[in-house]
Design a protein around this motif. Structure first.
Motif, mmCIF file in Angstrom:
data_model
loop_
_atom_site.group_PDB
_atom_site.id
_atom_site.type_symbol
_atom_site.label_atom_id
_atom_site.label_comp_id
_atom_site.label_asym_id
_atom_site.label_seq_id
_atom_site.Cartn_x
_atom_site.Cartn_y
_atom_site.Cartn_z
ATOM 1 N N ASP A 8 48.656 35.303 44.767
ATOM 2 C CA ASP A 8 48.356 34.987 46.162
ATOM 3 C C ASP A 8 47.238 35.851 46.742
ATOM 4 O OD1 ASP A 8 50.394 33.088 46.152
ATOM 5 O OD2 ASP A 8 51.892 34.549 46.790
ATOM 6 N N GLU A 9 46.773 36.853 45.979
ATOM 7 C CA GLU A 9 45.705 37.708 46.463
ATOM 8 C C GLU A 9 44.494 36.851 46.807
ATOM 9 O OE1 GLU A 9 42.886 41.386 44.930
ATOM 10 O OE2 GLU A 9 44.518 40.691 43.661
ATOM 11 N N LEU A 10 43.908 37.098 47.959
ATOM 12 C CA LEU A 10 42.749 36.321 48.398
ATOM 13 C C LEU A 10 41.463 36.988 47.943
ATOM 14 C CD1 LEU A 10 43.802 35.324 52.029
ATOM 15 C CD2 LEU A 10 43.872 33.936 49.942
ATOM 16 N N LEU A 11 40.608 36.222 47.286
ATOM 17 C CA LEU A 11 39.307 36.714 46.849
ATOM 18 C C LEU A 11 38.233 36.203 47.793
ATOM 19 C CD1 LEU A 11 39.502 36.334 42.970
ATOM 20 C CD2 LEU A 11 40.410 38.121 44.457
ATOM 21 N N HIS A 36 32.646 34.201 43.376
ATOM 22 C CA HIS A 36 33.346 35.159 44.226
ATOM 23 C C HIS A 36 32.814 36.568 44.000
ATOM 24 C CE1 HIS A 36 35.610 35.022 40.439
ATOM 25 N NE2 HIS A 36 36.037 36.248 40.700
ATOM 26 N N ARG A 37 33.104 37.445 44.962
ATOM 27 C CA ARG A 37 32.605 38.824 44.929
ATOM 28 C C ARG A 37 33.499 39.670 44.032
ATOM 29 N NH1 ARG A 37 31.849 40.424 50.657
ATOM 30 N NH2 ARG A 37 29.907 39.253 50.430
ATOM 31 N N ALA A 38 32.857 40.524 43.248
ATOM 32 C CA ALA A 38 33.582 41.408 42.336
ATOM 33 C C ALA A 38 32.791 42.705 42.170
ATOM 34 C CB ALA A 38 33.759 40.724 40.979
ATOM 35 N N PHE A 39 33.419 43.653 41.496
ATOM 36 C CA PHE A 39 32.719 44.882 41.138
ATOM 37 C C PHE A 39 33.167 45.337 39.765
ATOM 38 C CE2 PHE A 39 36.471 46.155 43.530
ATOM 39 C CZ PHE A 39 37.054 47.087 42.690
ATOM 40 N N SER A 40 32.276 46.059 39.098
ATOM 41 C CA SER A 40 32.554 46.660 37.799
ATOM 42 C C SER A 40 32.153 48.122 37.858
ATOM 43 C CB SER A 40 31.761 45.964 36.693
ATOM 44 O OG SER A 40 32.171 44.621 36.544
ATOM 45 N N CYS A 70 36.758 50.042 34.886
ATOM 46 C CA CYS A 70 37.534 49.346 35.917
ATOM 47 C C CYS A 70 36.709 48.179 36.439
ATOM 48 C CB CYS A 70 37.834 50.319 37.060
ATOM 49 S SG CYS A 70 38.644 49.604 38.502
ATOM 50 N N CYS A 71 37.369 47.075 36.736
ATOM 51 C CA CYS A 71 36.712 45.968 37.423
ATOM 52 C C CYS A 71 37.760 45.234 38.244
ATOM 53 C CB CYS A 71 36.001 45.037 36.459
ATOM 54 S SG CYS A 71 36.925 44.618 35.016
ATOM 55 N N SER A 72 37.321 44.716 39.376
ATOM 56 C CA SER A 72 38.265 44.059 40.267
ATOM 57 C C SER A 72 37.493 43.326 41.358
ATOM 58 C CB SER A 72 39.218 45.105 40.877
ATOM 59 O OG SER A 72 40.273 44.475 41.566
ATOM 60 N N HIS A 73 38.188 43.076 42.460
ATOM 61 C CA HIS A 73 37.630 42.339 43.589
ATOM 62 C C HIS A 73 37.914 43.105 44.878
ATOM 63 C CE1 HIS A 73 39.107 39.505 40.486
ATOM 64 N NE2 HIS A 73 37.913 38.989 40.630
ATOM 65 N N PRO A 74 36.924 43.212 45.764
ATOM 66 C CA PRO A 74 37.195 43.824 47.062
ATOM 67 C C PRO A 74 38.038 42.882 47.913
ATOM 68 C CG PRO A 74 34.965 42.978 47.022
ATOM 69 C CD PRO A 74 35.541 42.763 45.643
ATOM 70 N N PHE A 119 29.808 37.293 41.501
ATOM 71 C CA PHE A 119 28.672 38.055 41.982
ATOM 72 C C PHE A 119 29.143 39.494 41.860
ATOM 73 C CE2 PHE A 119 24.691 37.753 44.470
ATOM 74 C CZ PHE A 119 24.463 39.100 44.638
ATOM 75 N N ASP A 120 28.717 40.149 40.776
ATOM 76 C CA ASP A 120 29.285 41.429 40.368
ATOM 77 C C ASP A 120 28.390 42.589 40.805
ATOM 78 O OD1 ASP A 120 31.142 43.066 39.117
ATOM 79 O OD2 ASP A 120 30.322 42.744 37.105
ATOM 80 N N HIS A 121 29.003 43.552 41.498
ATOM 81 C CA HIS A 121 28.332 44.773 41.943
ATOM 82 C C HIS A 121 28.740 45.881 40.980
ATOM 83 C CE1 HIS A 121 27.195 42.966 45.838
ATOM 84 N NE2 HIS A 121 28.279 42.247 45.618
ATOM 85 N N VAL A 122 27.770 46.480 40.299
ATOM 86 C CA VAL A 122 28.061 47.461 39.259
ATOM 87 C C VAL A 122 27.829 48.875 39.798
ATOM 88 C CG1 VAL A 122 27.433 48.253 36.945
ATOM 89 C CG2 VAL A 122 27.444 45.798 37.474
#
Length: 178
Positions: A8-11, A36-40, A70-74, A119-122
Motif C-alpha cells: 500500500d506504500e504510495l510511490l 516513478h521517483r527513486a534513489f540509489s 541501498c535503493c528505495s523511493h522517497p 527516475f533514479d537519483h544516485v
C-alpha cells in the motif's frame, strides 16, 4: 511485514523531467511500469571499495540478489537526500553524509512480470563503519572493488539486480570524472 515492502506504500509518479504528476501504490506501479521517483545509494570505504547488500529472500522482487548499498523511493513530500539517509539507516544500520552524484531514467523488466521504470537519483557516501543490516531487508553484505564487481557481473549477471547492472557504468564514469 516491514513498512518498506508494504504493497500500500504510495510511490511518487513523475514525468520525464522528474516533475511530480501523482502517487500510486507500489504494487500497481511495478505491475504497470509507470515512471516513478527513486534513489540509489552507493557507499564506499576509504580504500574505494563499494559496500553491496544482498537483498533478503522475503523481498517481493529481486530476492537474494546482490545490489548497491541501498535503493528505495522517497515518500510524497520527502526530500530525496533525506529519504536516502533514512533508508540507509533502516536497511544497513548506517549513518553517513550523502552527496548527490547524478540522475538517470531506466526501465527494466523483472521476474514475475514486474517492471522497474524509475527516475533514479544516485547518491554517494563514504564511511569505514561496519553496517548492522536489518534482516527483513538485507541477508548479507560485502565490500568489493569496482573492478572485481564489474568482472563478477560479467561472469555471473543473474546474481545481481537489474538496476545495479544498468547503473554501474554510469557510477564508474562519474567516479572517473572525479
Amino acid at each position: 511485514m516491514n513498512t518498506h515492502d508494504n504493497d500500500d506504500e504510495l510511490l511518487v509518479l513523475v514525468d520525464e523531467n522528474d516533475v511530480e504528476i501523482g502517487v500510486l501504490d507500489k504494487t500497481s506501479v511495478h505491475k504497470t511500469g509507470v515512471l516513478h521517483r527513486a534513489f540509489s545509494v552507493f557507499i564506499f570505504n576509504s580504500m574505494g571499495f563499494l559496500m553491496l547488500q544482498r537483498r533478503a529472500l522475503q523481498k517481493y522482487h529481486s530476492p537474494g540478489l546482490w545490489s548497491n548499498t541501498c535503493c528505495s523511493h522517497p515518500r510524497k513530500g520527502e526530500d530525496i537526500k533525506s529519504a536516502g539517509t533514512r533508508r540507509i539507516a533502516e536497511e544497513m544500520g548506517l549513518k553517513c553524509p550523502l552527496n548527490f552524484a547524478f540522475s538517470f531514467t531506466y526501465r527494466a523488466e523483472l521476474e514475475n512480470g514486474l517492471i522497474e521504470h524509475e527516475f533514479d537519483h544516485v547518491y554517494f557516501g563514504f564511511t569505514d563503519k561496519i553496517p548492522k543490516p536489518n534482516p527483513d531487508e538485507v541477508m548479507d553484505w560485502k565490500l568489493i572493488s569496482m573492478r572485481e564487481l564489474q568482472k563478477d557481473i560479467l561472469a555471473h549477471p543473474d546474481n545481481y539486480t537489474e538496476w545495479l547492472k544498468i547503473c554501474l557504468a554510469k557510477v564508474v564514469e562519474h567516479l572517473d570524472e572525479k
